[in-house]
Design a protein around this motif. Structure first.
Motif, PDB file in Angstrom:
ATOM      1  N   ARG A 123       0.712  -1.153  -0.103  1.00 21.13           N
ATOM      2  CA  ARG A 123       0.046   0.006  -0.007  1.00 21.13           C
ATOM      3  C   ARG A 123       0.890   1.068  -0.030  1.00 21.13           C
ATOM      4  NH1 ARG A 123      -5.234  -1.347   1.540  1.00 21.13           N
ATOM      5  NH2 ARG A 123      -5.569  -3.785   2.403  1.00 21.13           N
ATOM      6  N   GLY A 124       0.475   2.238  -0.862  1.00 20.94           N
ATOM      7  CA  GLY A 124       1.286   3.490  -0.713  1.00 20.94           C
ATOM      8  C   GLY A 124       0.933   4.734  -0.251  1.00 20.94           C
ATOM      9  N   GLY A 125      -0.181   4.730   0.308  1.00 19.27           N
ATOM     10  CA  GLY A 125      -0.493   6.036   1.092  1.00 19.27           C
ATOM     11  C   GLY A 125      -0.695   7.112   0.115  1.00 19.27           C
ATOM     12  N   SER A 126      -1.259   6.629  -1.262  1.00 15.94           N
ATOM     13  CA  SER A 126      -1.174   7.538  -2.214  1.00 15.94           C
ATOM     14  C   SER A 126      -2.021   8.915  -1.880  1.00 15.94           C
ATOM     15  CB  SER A 126      -1.345   7.198  -3.367  1.00 15.94           C
ATOM     16  OG  SER A 126      -0.512   6.196  -3.931  1.00 15.94           O
ATOM     17  N   THR A 127      -1.595  10.350  -2.605  1.00 17.55           N
ATOM     18  CA  THR A 127      -2.475  11.222  -2.467  1.00 17.55           C
ATOM     19  C   THR A 127      -3.088  11.368  -3.863  1.00 17.55           C
ATOM     20  OG1 THR A 127      -0.548  12.567  -3.524  1.00 17.55           O
ATOM     21  CG2 THR A 127      -0.789  12.540  -1.048  1.00 17.55           C
ATOM     22  N   ILE A 128      -4.044  12.335  -3.907  1.00 16.35           N
ATOM     23  CA  ILE A 128      -4.567  12.504  -5.407  1.00 16.35           C
ATOM     24  C   ILE A 128      -3.518  13.063  -6.372  1.00 16.35           C
ATOM     25  CG2 ILE A 128      -6.055  14.086  -6.641  1.00 16.35           C
ATOM     26  CD1 ILE A 128      -7.761  14.356  -4.154  1.00 16.35           C
ATOM     27  N   SER A 129      -2.616  13.719  -6.001  1.00 16.79           N
ATOM     28  CA  SER A 129      -1.456  13.996  -7.041  1.00 16.79           C
ATOM     29  C   SER A 129      -0.832  12.866  -7.676  1.00 16.79           C
ATOM     30  CB  SER A 129      -0.322  14.804  -6.274  1.00 16.79           C
ATOM     31  OG  SER A 129      -1.115  16.192  -5.834  1.00 16.79           O
TER      32      SER A 129
ATOM     33  N   GLY B 262       0.067  22.595 -11.184  1.00 14.13           N
ATOM     34  CA  GLY B 262      -0.548  23.181 -10.117  1.00 14.13           C
ATOM     35  C   GLY B 262      -1.816  22.486  -9.436  1.00 14.13           C
ATOM     36  N   LYS B 263      -2.349  22.687  -8.556  1.00 16.10           N
ATOM     37  CA  LYS B 263      -3.384  21.941  -8.106  1.00 16.10           C
ATOM     38  C   LYS B 263      -4.653  21.624  -8.581  1.00 16.10           C
ATOM     39  CE  LYS B 263      -1.350  20.965  -3.703  1.00 16.10           C
ATOM     40  NZ  LYS B 263      -1.009  19.545  -3.459  1.00 16.10           N
ATOM     41  N   ARG B 264      -5.149  23.044  -9.326  1.00 16.46           N
ATOM     42  CA  ARG B 264      -6.209  23.007 -10.178  1.00 16.46           C
ATOM     43  C   ARG B 264      -6.142  22.061 -11.156  1.00 16.46           C
ATOM     44  NH1 ARG B 264     -11.109  25.775 -10.735  1.00 16.46           N
ATOM     45  NH2 ARG B 264     -11.861  25.958 -12.980  1.00 16.46           N
ATOM     46  N   ARG B 265      -5.164  22.024 -12.091  1.00 17.22           N
ATOM     47  CA  ARG B 265      -5.024  21.364 -13.148  1.00 17.22           C
ATOM     48  C   ARG B 265      -4.915  19.666 -12.850  1.00 17.22           C
ATOM     49  NH1 ARG B 265      -6.273  20.355 -18.320  1.00 17.22           N
ATOM     50  NH2 ARG B 265      -4.849  19.280 -19.562  1.00 17.22           N
ATOM     51  N   ILE B 266      -4.173  19.663 -11.564  1.00 19.00           N
ATOM     52  CA  ILE B 266      -4.151  18.082 -11.198  1.00 19.00           C
ATOM     53  C   ILE B 266      -5.523  17.611 -10.853  1.00 19.00           C
ATOM     54  CG2 ILE B 266      -3.264  16.542  -9.183  1.00 19.00           C
ATOM     55  CD1 ILE B 266      -0.911  18.582  -9.015  1.00 19.00           C
ATOM     56  N   MET B 267      -6.346  18.401 -10.139  1.00 19.08           N
ATOM     57  CA  MET B 267      -7.836  17.786  -9.877  1.00 19.08           C
ATOM     58  C   MET B 267      -8.400  17.852 -11.230  1.00 19.08           C
ATOM     59  SD  MET B 267     -10.136  17.103  -7.660  1.00 19.08           S
ATOM     60  CE  MET B 267      -9.327  17.448  -6.119  1.00 19.08           C
ATOM     61  N   GLU B 268      -8.426  18.568 -11.927  1.00 18.28           N
ATOM     62  CA  GLU B 268      -9.084  18.619 -13.466  1.00 18.28           C
ATOM     63  C   GLU B 268      -8.559  17.191 -14.251  1.00 18.28           C
ATOM     64  OE1 GLU B 268     -10.373  21.726 -16.718  1.00 18.28           O
ATOM     65  OE2 GLU B 268      -8.175  21.297 -16.521  1.00 18.28           O
TER      66      GLU B 268
END
Length: 222
Positions: free
Chosen positions: A95-101, A134-140
């Motif tokens: 398991r990697g504890g992965s973030t959304i990024s 950046g965060k917005r593009r990552i989420m998109e």
């Protein structure tokens, strides 16, 4: 040894150059297809939508369910990683504890599975997208390439499949159910959740207001 070293250096430089080129390209252009889509063999249903056409409820829901520190970390959640290392030391599935990024980096540039080798590449691409996108593009990008069902990818295709309407108007309940199924979209039901998935969805729905209250999604909308 000198020749081998030069070859190795060239390979590394080519990799760095190509990875930078693709990250820069996908900052502006939607990724056309991913390894996950191709390797699953279940067909591909997807429909890219800009983040402005995806209901904020879904953004808040995935932050609540997947990565509450999305706006405050640099791509890596040290506490989650430390917990994952402890679990992995006990054996079983890695398991990697992965973030959304990290999930976005994996979904766009890499493949599922692969253990620590893939995690190493994932860390590199996570560093790049955090600093270039950046965060917005990552989420998109995340909300457009994440697998939302068998052969279904992205928020829009998922919303149309499960609710028969656009991702631009998702209720808190609908967004929470989609977010609850994201870790295992081929096994967890969105339309008729039961057991853990239903309870987890209800928990996420309740946390959506917390995400808004504490501005945990502020980096996406600044």
């Amino acid at each position: 040894m000198t020749r081998l070293f030069k070859i190795l250096v060239k390979i590394i430089l080519w990799f760095i150059g190509l990875s930078l080129a693709f990250v820069l390209l996908f900052k502006f252009v939607p990724p056309p297809v991913t390894a996950t889509m191709v390797m699953n063999g279940d067909g591909i249903t997807k429909d890219w939508e800009s983040l402005s056409n995806i209901d904020r409820n879904l953004v808040s829901a995935v932050i609540a369910g997947e990565d509450s520190k999305f706006c405050s970390h640099n791509g890596f959640d040290r506490e989650a990683i430390e917990k994952a290392i402890k679990r992995n030391a006990q054996g079983g599935r890695i398991r990697g504890g992965s973030t959304i990024s990290q999930q976005t980096a994996k979904n766009v540039f890499l493949w599922q599975g692969g253990g620590y080798v893939r995690k190493g590449f994932e860390a590199w691409f996570t560093f790049l997208i955090e600093n270039i996108w950046g965060k917005r593009r990552i989420m998109e990008v995340y909300l457009n390439v994440a697998e939302t069902g068998i052969g279904t990818y992205g928020a829009e295709a998922g919303a149309q499949r499960y609710f028969g309407h656009s991702a631009a108007r998702l209720t808190k309940s609908e967004a929470a159910r989609m977010a609850a199924a994201l870790p295992l979209p081929q096994k967890r039901s969105v339309t008729n959740p039961t057991g853990f998935t239903r309870k987890y969805g209800n928990t996420i729905a309740a946390r959506i207001d917390v995400v808004r209250r504490d501005a945990l999604d502020a980096c996406v909308y600044d």
